[in-house]
Design a protein around this motif. Structure first.
Motif, PDB file in Angstrom:
ATOM      1  N   SER A 243       0.840  -1.195   0.000  1.00 31.60           N
ATOM      2  CA  SER A 243       0.000   0.000   0.000  1.00 31.60           C
ATOM      3  C   SER A 243       0.876   1.246   0.000  1.00 31.60           C
ATOM      4  O   SER A 243       2.034   1.218   0.376  1.00 31.60           O
ATOM      5  CB  SER A 243      -0.917  -0.005   1.226  1.00 31.60           C
ATOM      6  N   LEU A 244       0.323   2.395  -0.442  1.00 35.09           N
ATOM      7  CA  LEU A 244       1.074   3.641  -0.518  1.00 35.09           C
ATOM      8  C   LEU A 244       1.533   4.088   0.861  1.00 35.09           C
ATOM      9  O   LEU A 244       0.811   3.978   1.834  1.00 35.09           O
ATOM     10  CB  LEU A 244       0.210   4.733  -1.151  1.00 35.09           C
ATOM     11  N   VAL A 245       2.724   4.630   0.882  1.00 33.91           N
ATOM     12  CA  VAL A 245       3.277   5.116   2.146  1.00 33.91           C
ATOM     13  C   VAL A 245       3.067   6.622   2.208  1.00 33.91           C
ATOM     14  O   VAL A 245       3.970   7.411   1.995  1.00 33.91           O
ATOM     15  CB  VAL A 245       4.776   4.752   2.267  1.00 33.91           C
ATOM     16  N   GLY A 246       1.862   7.022   2.470  1.00 39.30           N
ATOM     17  CA  GLY A 246       1.570   8.450   2.600  1.00 39.30           C
ATOM     18  C   GLY A 246       1.742   9.195   1.299  1.00 39.30           C
ATOM     19  O   GLY A 246       1.779   8.628   0.211  1.00 39.30           O
ATOM     20  N   SER A 247       1.857  10.488   1.405  1.00 42.78           N
ATOM     21  CA  SER A 247       1.950  11.344   0.232  1.00 42.78           C
ATOM     22  C   SER A 247       3.391  11.730  -0.087  1.00 42.78           C
ATOM     23  O   SER A 247       3.618  12.603  -0.887  1.00 42.78           O
ATOM     24  CB  SER A 247       1.133  12.622   0.474  1.00 42.78           C
ATOM     25  N   TRP A 257      -0.632  -0.871  -7.783  1.00 44.93           N
ATOM     26  CA  TRP A 257      -0.930  -1.898  -8.771  1.00 44.93           C
ATOM     27  C   TRP A 257      -1.461  -1.254 -10.051  1.00 44.93           C
ATOM     28  O   TRP A 257      -2.256  -0.318  -9.999  1.00 44.93           O
ATOM     29  CB  TRP A 257      -1.984  -2.869  -8.228  1.00 44.93           C
ATOM     30  N   PRO A 258      -1.072  -1.776 -11.213  1.00 47.85           N
ATOM     31  CA  PRO A 258      -1.623  -1.245 -12.468  1.00 47.85           C
ATOM     32  C   PRO A 258      -3.037  -1.734 -12.753  1.00 47.85           C
ATOM     33  O   PRO A 258      -3.722  -1.168 -13.618  1.00 47.85           O
ATOM     34  CB  PRO A 258      -0.645  -1.769 -13.519  1.00 47.85           C
ATOM     35  N   ALA A 259      -3.474  -2.758 -12.046  1.00 48.69           N
ATOM     36  CA  ALA A 259      -4.831  -3.289 -12.225  1.00 48.69           C
ATOM     37  C   ALA A 259      -5.175  -4.163 -11.033  1.00 48.69           C
ATOM     38  O   ALA A 259      -4.287  -4.675 -10.346  1.00 48.69           O
ATOM     39  CB  ALA A 259      -4.928  -4.093 -13.518  1.00 48.69           C
ATOM     40  N   ARG A 260      -6.448  -4.309 -10.786  1.00 48.60           N
ATOM     41  CA  ARG A 260      -6.880  -5.224  -9.741  1.00 48.60           C
ATOM     42  C   ARG A 260      -6.782  -6.646 -10.266  1.00 48.60           C
ATOM     43  O   ARG A 260      -7.087  -6.915 -11.428  1.00 48.60           O
ATOM     44  CB  ARG A 260      -8.318  -4.917  -9.302  1.00 48.60           C
ATOM     45  N   GLY A 261      -6.356  -7.570  -9.411  1.00 46.14           N
ATOM     46  CA  GLY A 261      -6.220  -8.948  -9.840  1.00 46.14           C
ATOM     47  C   GLY A 261      -5.237  -9.718  -8.986  1.00 46.14           C
ATOM     48  O   GLY A 261      -4.922  -9.329  -7.850  1.00 46.14           O
ATOM     49  N   ASN A 370      12.540  -5.994 -10.564  1.00 45.68           N
ATOM     50  CA  ASN A 370      11.375  -6.662  -9.974  1.00 45.68           C
ATOM     51  C   ASN A 370      10.306  -5.622  -9.626  1.00 45.68           C
ATOM     52  O   ASN A 370      10.514  -4.749  -8.767  1.00 45.68           O
ATOM     53  CB  ASN A 370      11.787  -7.409  -8.718  1.00 45.68           C
ATOM     54  N   PRO A 371       9.111  -5.686 -10.272  1.00 45.21           N
ATOM     55  CA  PRO A 371       8.079  -4.677 -10.000  1.00 45.21           C
ATOM     56  C   PRO A 371       7.424  -4.813  -8.630  1.00 45.21           C
ATOM     57  O   PRO A 371       6.720  -3.883  -8.200  1.00 45.21           O
ATOM     58  CB  PRO A 371       7.057  -4.920 -11.121  1.00 45.21           C
ATOM     59  N   VAL A 372       7.612  -5.964  -7.972  1.00 44.99           N
ATOM     60  CA  VAL A 372       6.919  -6.197  -6.704  1.00 44.99           C
ATOM     61  C   VAL A 372       7.275  -5.127  -5.678  1.00 44.99           C
ATOM     62  O   VAL A 372       6.429  -4.696  -4.880  1.00 44.99           O
ATOM     63  CB  VAL A 372       7.248  -7.607  -6.158  1.00 44.99           C
ATOM     64  N   SER A 373       8.524  -4.647  -5.729  1.00 45.58           N
ATOM     65  CA  SER A 373       8.939  -3.637  -4.762  1.00 45.58           C
ATOM     66  C   SER A 373       8.272  -2.288  -5.017  1.00 45.58           C
ATOM     67  O   SER A 373       8.385  -1.383  -4.186  1.00 45.58           O
ATOM     68  CB  SER A 373      10.460  -3.474  -4.798  1.00 45.58           C
ATOM     69  N   TYR A 374       7.569  -2.141  -6.135  1.00 47.35           N
ATOM     70  CA  TYR A 374       6.879  -0.889  -6.441  1.00 47.35           C
ATOM     71  C   TYR A 374       5.364  -1.017  -6.255  1.00 47.35           C
ATOM     72  O   TYR A 374       4.650  -0.017  -6.437  1.00 47.35           O
ATOM     73  CB  TYR A 374       7.156  -0.468  -7.882  1.00 47.35           C
ATOM     74  N   LEU A 375       4.869  -2.223  -5.896  1.00 51.76           N
ATOM     75  CA  LEU A 375       3.429  -2.373  -5.714  1.00 51.76           C
ATOM     76  C   LEU A 375       2.953  -1.706  -4.436  1.00 51.76           C
ATOM     77  O   LEU A 375       3.680  -1.639  -3.444  1.00 51.76           O
ATOM     78  CB  LEU A 375       3.059  -3.855  -5.711  1.00 51.76           C
TER      79      LEU A 375
END
Length: 375
Positions: A243-247, A257-261, A370-375
């Motif tokens: 989840s996003l870490v604040g602003s 995430w680029p899409a739900r799934g 690895n994109p996981v670290s950006y989710l």
């Protein structure tokens, strides 16, 4: 008498005239020394030329005598022709020997080169086979870690412990952001790529990181269970992974995430180590919206022949780009500026794909990470 006397006088006069002429012709001016010398040299040259003309040229005769009583054949060759013939034969022999030597050398060199190439190919094939076996082992280790991760999640859920704090260093297998785990299995990406040494090395590094992470997570679970047993406390709330870490996160940094799934195919080695996957596949229903994960400029929007199908590339600046593949429909165009969360396409199964999903990549200076670290 008179007539005879007259005739005598005429004869005497004629004789006198002839004698005068004779004396006149014999009395000549003397020749100079140079004229005499030139005349002598001319006479000498004339004699030399006559001698050379008289000198006979040497002729060699070659007789060909058959075994039977046939006619004998003769071949006459002058000395000059014979010399030219011998010189030509010698030159031809030298050329033949040189050409033959070069041919032998070239043959041996080609044979040695072919042997070396064959040996190098054999070594390369062995190395490729060893690399493939190593990639399969790395993939198997990653699968075991994923099973341990799932087992830990089950234990946490059964014991009421808080979820593991995933730092995003895993491959993302099984992650979901809509509670639809196991319902979608679409996979894809670019056409299958033979794993390279760098790919296998990166996969092993990720395995080592995941092992360390699982160890720390299990130790934390052990401490938490002990604390629960002692205090009978209640477990904490569950939050979405990544989840996003604040602003404080920059709008040009890919986040979320680029899409739900559900992550149906992770980053790195997959399919028993036979393919390196440069992104993650998030599977869901056909037509699920795909959004930009950060602000940027669209650089590619449309069909890609490399296996991505309908694809969108976004440049976020500072060497950071994201890629979204296999879309059913693209709704942005190249050169367009987009913002984080803006719909750019709809999920599909175009290109090299087994079902509806979005293939998501994050690239730093052109290198997939690895994109996981950006989710």
């Amino acid at each position: 008498m008179a007539k005879s006397e007259e005739q005598k006088v005429q004869k005497a006069a004629t004789a006198a005239e002839q004698e005068g002429v004779t004396e006149q012709t014999t009395v000549m001016a003397p020749l100079s020394d140079e004229a005499v010398k030139a005349a002598a040299e001319a006479e000498k040259a004339k004699d030399t030329k006559k001698k050379k003309a008289k000198k006979k040229q040497t002729i060699y005769t070659i007789k060909l005598i058959p075994d039977d009583d046939g006619d004998t054949k003769s071949i006459r060759l002058s000395e000059r022709v014979l010399k030219y013939g011998i010189a030509s034969v010698a030159a031809g022999a030298l050329l033949f020997v040189g050409a033959f030597s070069y041919s032998v050398y070239s043959t041996f060199a080609n044979q040695n080169g072919a042997a070396e190439i064959h040996e190098l190919r054999e070594v390369n094939n062995i190395q490729q086979e060893q690399l493939l076996q190593l990639s399969k082992k790395a993939n198997a280790l990653q699968d075991e870690i994923d099973q341990l991760t799932q087992l830990e999640s089950d234990l946490r859920r059964m014991s009421g412990a808080s979820p593991a704090q995933d730092d995003g260093s895993g491959d993302g297998s099984g992650l979901t952001n809509d509670g639809t785990s196991g319902q979608h299995d679409g996979q894809g990406g670019p056409y299958a790529q033979q794993p390279s040494l760098d790919n296998v090395s990166e996969a092993l590094d990720n395995v080592a990181k995941d092992i360390e992470k699982r160890r720390a997570s299990l130790l934390a679970l052990q401490e938490e269970l002990k604390a629960q047993q002692e205090s009978m406390g209640t477990p904490g709330m569950v939050s979405l992974p990544g989840s996003l870490v604040g602003s404080t996160v920059s709008v040009t940094t890919p986040t979320g995430w680029p899409a739900r799934g559900e992550v149906s195919s992770p980053y790195g080695l997959r399919w028993n180590g036979s393919d390196f996957h440069p992104g993650i596949d998030i599977a869901n229903d056909m037509g699920t919206p795909i959004v930009a994960t950060a602000d940027g400029t669209v650089t590619t929007a449309g069909w890609n022949a490399g296996g991505y199908g309908n694809m969108v590339d976004i440049d976020h600046g500072n060497g950071v780009t994201t890629r979204y593949g296999h879309a059913m429909q693209v709704v942005v165009s190249a050169g367009q500026h987009v913002r984080r969360g803006q719909i750019i396409a709809y999920m599909g199964s175009t290109g090299f794909s087994t079902g509806p999903h979005v293939h998501y990549e994050v690239r730093i200076n052109g290198q997939a990470v690895n994109p996981v670290s950006y989710l």
